[in-house]
Write a protein that holds these residues in place. Structure first.
Motif, PDB file in Angstrom:
ATOM      1  N   VAL A  46       0.977  -1.148  -0.110  1.00 49.87           N
ATOM      2  CA  VAL A  46      -0.045   0.179  -0.220  1.00 49.87           C
ATOM      3  C   VAL A  46       0.779   1.423   0.269  1.00 49.87           C
ATOM      4  O   VAL A  46       0.577   2.099  -0.671  1.00 49.87           O
ATOM      5  N   GLN A  47       1.968   0.985   0.928  1.00 49.16           N
ATOM      6  CA  GLN A  47       2.768   2.272   0.918  1.00 49.16           C
ATOM      7  C   GLN A  47       3.593   2.753  -0.473  1.00 49.16           C
ATOM      8  O   GLN A  47       3.828   3.665  -0.785  1.00 49.16           O
ATOM      9  N   ALA A  48       3.899   1.627  -1.184  1.00 47.27           N
ATOM     10  CA  ALA A  48       4.487   1.660  -2.375  1.00 47.27           C
ATOM     11  C   ALA A  48       3.368   2.126  -3.615  1.00 47.27           C
ATOM     12  O   ALA A  48       3.729   2.208  -4.551  1.00 47.27           O
ATOM     13  N   GLY A  49       2.069   1.909  -3.234  1.00 50.31           N
ATOM     14  CA  GLY A  49       1.089   2.650  -4.013  1.00 50.31           C
ATOM     15  C   GLY A  49       0.440   1.256  -4.811  1.00 50.31           C
ATOM     16  O   GLY A  49      -0.408   1.670  -5.681  1.00 50.31           O
ATOM     17  N   TYR A  50       0.570   0.058  -4.551  1.00 53.57           N
ATOM     18  CA  TYR A  50       0.114  -0.881  -5.242  1.00 53.57           C
ATOM     19  C   TYR A  50      -1.298  -1.126  -4.877  1.00 53.57           C
ATOM     20  O   TYR A  50      -1.571  -0.786  -3.633  1.00 53.57           O
ATOM     21  N   LEU A  51      -2.138  -2.046  -5.534  1.00 47.63           N
ATOM     22  CA  LEU A  51      -3.456  -2.251  -5.581  1.00 47.63           C
ATOM     23  C   LEU A  51      -3.667  -3.704  -5.271  1.00 47.63           C
ATOM     24  O   LEU A  51      -2.619  -4.557  -5.616  1.00 47.63           O
ATOM     25  N   PHE A  52      -4.767  -4.313  -4.715  1.00 46.63           N
ATOM     26  CA  PHE A  52      -4.919  -5.537  -4.390  1.00 46.63           C
ATOM     27  C   PHE A  52      -6.202  -6.076  -4.784  1.00 46.63           C
ATOM     28  O   PHE A  52      -7.173  -5.512  -4.446  1.00 46.63           O
ATOM     29  N   SER A  53      -6.369  -7.196  -5.161  1.00 48.37           N
ATOM     30  CA  SER A  53      -7.601  -7.780  -5.777  1.00 48.37           C
ATOM     31  C   SER A  53      -7.902  -9.282  -5.078  1.00 48.37           C
ATOM     32  O   SER A  53      -6.969  -9.856  -4.868  1.00 48.37           O
ATOM     33  N   PHE A  54      -9.110  -9.341  -4.909  1.00 45.68           N
ATOM     34  CA  PHE A  54      -9.689 -10.800  -4.314  1.00 45.68           C
ATOM     35  C   PHE A  54     -10.872 -11.288  -5.163  1.00 45.68           C
ATOM     36  O   PHE A  54     -11.742 -10.548  -5.880  1.00 45.68           O
ATOM     37  N   PRO A  55     -10.762 -12.639  -5.428  1.00 47.81           N
ATOM     38  CA  PRO A  55     -11.462 -13.271  -6.233  1.00 47.81           C
ATOM     39  C   PRO A  55     -12.915 -14.196  -5.289  1.00 47.81           C
ATOM     40  O   PRO A  55     -12.747 -14.064  -4.164  1.00 47.81           O
ATOM     41  N   PRO A  56     -13.652 -14.566  -6.003  1.00 49.54           N
ATOM     42  CA  PRO A  56     -15.022 -15.021  -5.210  1.00 49.54           C
ATOM     43  C   PRO A  56     -14.449 -16.293  -4.040  1.00 49.54           C
ATOM     44  O   PRO A  56     -15.046 -16.340  -3.387  1.00 49.54           O
ATOM     45  N   ALA A  57     -13.349 -16.854  -4.557  1.00 50.05           N
ATOM     46  CA  ALA A  57     -12.711 -17.787  -3.389  1.00 50.05           C
ATOM     47  C   ALA A  57     -12.608 -17.493  -2.068  1.00 50.05           C
ATOM     48  O   ALA A  57     -12.698 -17.972  -1.076  1.00 50.05           O
ATOM     49  N   VAL A  58     -12.456 -16.078  -1.836  1.00 46.98           N
ATOM     50  CA  VAL A  58     -12.335 -15.602  -0.639  1.00 46.98           C
ATOM     51  C   VAL A  58     -13.628 -15.627   0.222  1.00 46.98           C
ATOM     52  O   VAL A  58     -13.615 -15.801   1.689  1.00 46.98           O
ATOM     53  N   CYS A  59     -14.873 -15.931  -0.220  1.00 48.13           N
ATOM     54  CA  CYS A  59     -16.042 -15.952   0.438  1.00 48.13           C
ATOM     55  C   CYS A  59     -16.323 -17.368   1.202  1.00 48.13           C
ATOM     56  O   CYS A  59     -17.100 -17.537   1.665  1.00 48.13           O
ATOM     57  N   ARG A  60     -15.220 -18.328   0.625  1.00 51.24           N
ATOM     58  CA  ARG A  60     -15.526 -19.659   1.215  1.00 51.24           C
ATOM     59  C   ARG A  60     -15.174 -19.742   2.635  1.00 51.24           C
ATOM     60  O   ARG A  60     -15.379 -20.925   3.179  1.00 51.24           O
ATOM     61  N   ASN A  61     -14.315 -18.707   3.249  1.00 50.17           N
ATOM     62  CA  ASN A  61     -13.940 -18.980   4.765  1.00 50.17           C
ATOM     63  C   ASN A  61     -13.606 -17.468   4.876  1.00 50.17           C
ATOM     64  O   ASN A  61     -13.745 -16.598   4.113  1.00 50.17           O
ATOM     65  N   ARG A  62     -13.516 -17.205   6.280  1.00 51.22           N
ATOM     66  CA  ARG A  62     -13.138 -15.894   6.709  1.00 51.22           C
ATOM     67  C   ARG A  62     -11.910 -15.313   6.901  1.00 51.22           C
ATOM     68  O   ARG A  62     -11.401 -14.626   7.572  1.00 51.22           O
ATOM     69  N   GLN A  63     -10.798 -16.360   6.172  1.00 49.46           N
ATOM     70  CA  GLN A  63      -9.342 -16.199   6.423  1.00 49.46           C
ATOM     71  C   GLN A  63      -8.936 -15.022   6.175  1.00 49.46           C
ATOM     72  O   GLN A  63      -7.800 -14.538   6.824  1.00 49.46           O
ATOM     73  N   ARG A  64      -9.381 -14.260   5.286  1.00 42.97           N
ATOM     74  CA  ARG A  64      -8.596 -13.058   4.635  1.00 42.97           C
ATOM     75  C   ARG A  64      -9.344 -11.661   5.216  1.00 42.97           C
ATOM     76  O   ARG A  64      -9.072 -10.832   4.820  1.00 42.97           O
ATOM     77  N   ASP A  65     -10.211 -11.995   6.055  1.00 47.84           N
ATOM     78  CA  ASP A  65     -11.197 -10.662   6.558  1.00 47.84           C
ATOM     79  C   ASP A  65     -10.265  -9.748   7.208  1.00 47.84           C
ATOM     80  O   ASP A  65     -10.202  -8.491   6.817  1.00 47.84           O
ATOM     81  N   LYS A  66      -9.178 -10.009   7.886  1.00 46.62           N
ATOM     82  CA  LYS A  66      -8.483  -9.104   8.579  1.00 46.62           C
ATOM     83  C   LYS A  66      -7.416  -8.381   7.618  1.00 46.62           C
ATOM     84  O   LYS A  66      -7.436  -7.226   7.489  1.00 46.62           O
ATOM     85  N   LEU A  67      -7.219  -8.935   6.383  1.00 45.68           N
ATOM     86  CA  LEU A  67      -6.307  -8.457   5.476  1.00 45.68           C
ATOM     87  C   LEU A  67      -7.174  -7.538   4.669  1.00 45.68           C
ATOM     88  O   LEU A  67      -6.686  -6.357   4.403  1.00 45.68           O
ATOM     89  N   ILE A  68      -8.226  -7.913   4.276  1.00 50.86           N
ATOM     90  CA  ILE A  68      -9.154  -6.853   3.527  1.00 50.86           C
ATOM     91  C   ILE A  68      -9.543  -5.848   4.226  1.00 50.86           C
ATOM     92  O   ILE A  68      -9.490  -4.693   3.889  1.00 50.86           O
ATOM     93  N   LYS A  69      -9.747  -5.836   5.640  1.00 48.72           N
ATOM     94  CA  LYS A  69     -10.022  -4.895   6.417  1.00 48.72           C
ATOM     95  C   LYS A  69      -9.037  -3.966   6.497  1.00 48.72           C
ATOM     96  O   LYS A  69      -9.366  -2.773   6.484  1.00 48.72           O
ATOM     97  N   GLN A  70      -7.808  -4.258   6.583  1.00 50.71           N
ATOM     98  CA  GLN A  70      -6.685  -3.313   6.664  1.00 50.71           C
ATOM     99  C   GLN A  70      -6.249  -2.643   5.425  1.00 50.71           C
ATOM    100  O   GLN A  70      -5.642  -1.588   5.553  1.00 50.71           O
ATOM    101  N   ILE A  71      -6.584  -3.101   4.228  1.00 43.90           N
ATOM    102  CA  ILE A  71      -6.055  -2.409   2.737  1.00 43.90           C
ATOM    103  C   ILE A  71      -7.282  -1.566   2.748  1.00 43.90           C
ATOM    104  O   ILE A  71      -8.205  -1.768   2.744  1.00 43.90           O
ATOM    105  N   PRO A  72      -6.824  -0.180   2.670  1.00 46.50           N
ATOM    106  CA  PRO A  72      -7.774   0.939   2.480  1.00 46.50           C
ATOM    107  C   PRO A  72      -8.570   0.622   1.015  1.00 46.50           C
ATOM    108  O   PRO A  72      -8.014   0.078  -0.029  1.00 46.50           O
ATOM    109  N   LEU A  73      -9.769   0.888   1.062  1.00 48.65           N
ATOM    110  CA  LEU A  73     -10.506   0.781  -0.233  1.00 48.65           C
ATOM    111  C   LEU A  73      -9.964   1.340  -1.537  1.00 48.65           C
ATOM    112  O   LEU A  73     -10.217   0.621  -2.431  1.00 48.65           O
ATOM    113  N   GLU A  74      -9.359   2.467  -1.155  1.00 49.99           N
ATOM    114  CA  GLU A  74      -8.389   3.138  -2.510  1.00 49.99           C
ATOM    115  C   GLU A  74      -7.491   1.985  -3.034  1.00 49.99           C
ATOM    116  O   GLU A  74      -6.917   2.551  -4.299  1.00 49.99           O
TER     117      GLU A  74
END
Length: 268
Positions: A180-208
């Protein structure tokens, strides 16, 4: 201005879509998909993705890239070798007008895919070479980073890459924040819905810094069922739920992020 969904990372040129591609495309547009950022994994796919761009010029935005894993003799995957890139390099330059990004490129240090240091060195050589092509052609990179999140981000920063999408990111939140600091973006596929493993990660990355992807035909809601771009709404709703936002907000902001990162896709 209203935006549709942007699928920032999909394999629409994959064989899995050959038989019913028109139906897949129709379902995608009916689901509100406006742009498909179409990545490739090996040189044999380059021609196909350009054909699809010619056939659906307003929808398919082509990328060329050599993936860190290549299909070996059977259907087994093996680590990429520098010679896998040789045939591809002239094509990046030949078709640069049509390309919206260099991808899918990156590092995959999963032990059974890259068991030796030589495998990892080869991957690094191929990755760095493609990063330099992206810089030369002034294109962003669409990046795979499995079991290699920290080293992938560090390498891009060292190579002076300012525009990158880290697809299906599964690294630690602290590593994501370096991106994020370097200006990079992150994308997530439908597979993230299978469990809540990446919730913390998704929460912390700003929506921008978040984009949507399907990675279709892989990474769908069910493990062994073909995924397709129309499923992008699942990712959108999930991210909205984790962040406590409306799906409409997530759709709008992720599309704006995508066109900021892939400006040539906006003109498709």
């Amino acid at each position: 201005m209203e935006y549709g969904f942007v699928d920032c990372h999909c394999h629409i040129s994959a064989r899995e879509f050959e038989e019913d591609l028109e139906d897949v495309i129709q379902r995608a547009t009916e689901a509100g998909v406006e742009t498909l950022i179409a990545v490739t994994e090996e040189v044999g796919e380059f021609g196909r993705v350009l054909q699809l761009h010619e056939r659906y010029p307003d929808l398919v935005a082509p990328c060329f890239g050599i993936h860190p894993l290549q299909v070996g003799g059977g259907s087994e995957q093996r680590s990429v070798k520098p010679q896998d890139l040789d045939a591809a390099l002239p094509l990046f330059y030949q078709h640069k007008e049509h390309l919206v990004a260099v991808g899918e490129v990156g590092l995959d240090f999963t032990p059974w895919c890259a068991p030796t240091q030589q495998d990892r060195d080869n991957q690094m050589e191929v990755f760095i070479k493609q990063l330099s092509v992206a810089k030369e052609l002034d294109l962003p990179v669409n990046v795979h980073s499995r079991s290699a999140a920290k080293v992938t981000i560090a390498t891009m920063r060292e190579q002076g890459i300012s525009r990158a999408l880290l697809h299906n990111f599964a690294g630690k939140p602290s590593v994501a924040l370096e991106g994020v600091q370097a200006g990079y973006l992150f994308s997530f596929p439908p597979a993230v819905c299978r469990n809540r493993q990446r919730d913390k990660l998704i929460k912390q990355i700003p929506l921008e810094h978040v984009c949507l992807e399907t990675d279709s035909p892989a990474l769908g809601l069910e493990k062994h069922v073909r995924n397709e771009p129309s499923n992008i709404a699942l990712s959108c709703r999930y991210i909205a739920d984790v962040k406590g936002l409306s799906p409409e907000t997530v759709q709008l902001v992720t599309a704006q992020n995508a066109y900021r990162l892939f400006p040539k896709a906006n003109r498709c």
